[in-house]
Design a protein around this motif. Sequence first.
Motif, PDB file in Angstrom:
ATOM      1  N   THR A  21      11.545  10.981 -22.599  1.00  0.00           N
ATOM      2  CA  THR A  21      12.578   9.955 -22.752  1.00  0.00           C
ATOM      3  C   THR A  21      13.574  10.207 -21.640  1.00  0.00           C
ATOM      4  O   THR A  21      13.276  10.927 -20.698  1.00  0.00           O
ATOM      5  N   LEU A  22      14.741   9.650 -21.760  1.00  0.00           N
ATOM      6  CA  LEU A  22      15.752   9.831 -20.710  1.00  0.00           C
ATOM      7  C   LEU A  22      16.058  11.280 -20.456  1.00  0.00           C
ATOM      8  O   LEU A  22      16.205  12.037 -21.387  1.00  0.00           O
ATOM      9  N   PRO A  68      16.771   5.726 -25.538  1.00  0.00           N
ATOM     10  CA  PRO A  68      16.492   4.990 -24.300  1.00  0.00           C
ATOM     11  C   PRO A  68      15.398   5.704 -23.517  1.00  0.00           C
ATOM     12  O   PRO A  68      15.277   6.923 -23.611  1.00  0.00           O
ATOM     13  N   PHE A  69      14.614   4.961 -22.765  1.00  0.00           N
ATOM     14  CA  PHE A  69      13.492   5.577 -22.040  1.00  0.00           C
ATOM     15  C   PHE A  69      13.562   5.238 -20.558  1.00  0.00           C
ATOM     16  O   PHE A  69      14.245   4.300 -20.149  1.00  0.00           O
ATOM     17  N   LEU A  70      12.830   6.021 -19.782  1.00  0.00           N
ATOM     18  CA  LEU A  70      12.786   5.787 -18.338  1.00  0.00           C
ATOM     19  C   LEU A  70      11.777   4.691 -18.030  1.00  0.00           C
ATOM     20  O   LEU A  70      10.784   4.530 -18.765  1.00  0.00           O
TER      21      LEU A  70
END
Lengths: 383, 130
Positions: free
Chosen positions: B129-130, B101-103
Amino acid sequence: MKLAAFILENLEPILNEWEDFASSLAPLEDATKIELRDHAAAVLKVIAADLQTPQAEHQSIAKSRGMALAVGGNTAAQLHAEERVAAGFSGEQVMAEYRALRSSVLRLWAQNAEITTSDAIQDMIRFNEAIDQAQTESMARYAKMLREAQNLFLAILGHDVRTPLGAVSMGAQVLLMDQTLPSKALKVGLRILNSSKRMDAIVRDLLDFSTTHLGEGIPIDPRTVDLLEICQHTIDEAKTFHPDRQFELKAEGNLEGAWDGQRLGQAFSNLISNAIQHSTPESAIRVSISGSADQVIYAVQNEAEVFSATKLRTLFDPVKRFAIRPASERVGARMQNLGLGLYVVKEIVNAHDGEIFVSSSKEEGVTFTVRLPRQTPHRRSGD
Amino acid sequence: MMILIVEDDLDLAETCSMVLESCDFEVKVAHSAEEALLQIADRKPDLLIADCVLPGRSGLELSQQMRSHHDRRQLPILLMSGSLRNKVAHGDSYDGFINKPFLAETLLAEVSRLLQPAPQSANQPVQGTL
């Protein structure tokens, strides 16, 4: 009659007896029965051929330990294990089949021959060694197939979870971008985002654990990074989640170099999380990093009870660590977490051609020390 | 500027759209590579954001097809994946890569980099990334 000749001349009655036993272990379709019978026949023919070949003492010892040299391709015993997995047999049942094969051959042979001569006894010893070898090959293949399937299962699970996790964290960020929302909604959005970050760290470790066990290693992408910046960032992040904990950072020397910054950030973060989890709340977590001409040394130290020799041996192996825990500690709050973090740290350090050490004493507490050489090769692990 | 997102997870596609729309991008969504091909021909997006794993033809295959297509070769492509291995293994068929998942800020930074008119260096992956 020599045992080799007896086996080849009596394949049918031996296999019939063995098949009756195998059918009692699990119901099989006719096609599967024929295939398995072919494998068992092949195993027996290999053994018969082996009995007819002169053998040195060291070969005999190796075979009895299941360590005989493999000769190209898959052996009949390995193929047999694959079919047994497909037929739904358990490991114990595969072992039982070999016991039955051994017993069928020796019992039928004893009914037909006097096993009193030195040659006959020697034949029997060699037959047992060959069965041991075949059994080891079957069980090794059986265990490997199951291990790989389990790791693949975990890898797919870890991969699949990341997309919905992305939607959760992105949704939380969409909420946080809207400053017209009431403060309570923004606070909930922040909680969701922070929780999704923690969940991501767990899933990332799980994914790394499973894929490295599939033999792929951790891929790294070395670029010029400042390790002090990464080190500071991981401490700041830990402070966010543990505002009551005290962290000390000591840095010296040149800390710029070619490493995979994202991966080392993950490793540093795992070591700090480990220190937080295994120290008393009032004690400080001391982090030090120092760069010299050819390497960087990173260390995390915390107060903790002295590690036992068993704990030190299994520290980087979460499966063994889990296996030796008493049953009472495997569930609920006592379990705390899967303990994948240290394993992943070790794999990341290995991918950088580095080393990790741990020391534990009453005076100094526990210290994890990572050595990272500056010359990171221009390869990616798993290539 | 029009961005086409190719993602079979409806929730992720929608939240990414919301983030991009909040920055005044026009966003279209396709849920498969086949649907994306129709939209690319029809709407001529300025940027393609595609998930690596899609039902049917994968996002990687879609990006490779774009690279071999005479008229679409210049279309910037940002790939998303839950596995960094895809980045390592297929580096020449995309312009940017983000690990799920990414910001939101990571997504916006990559989109902004890929939509800049100046010549872009190919294959500049994003670290965050997160």
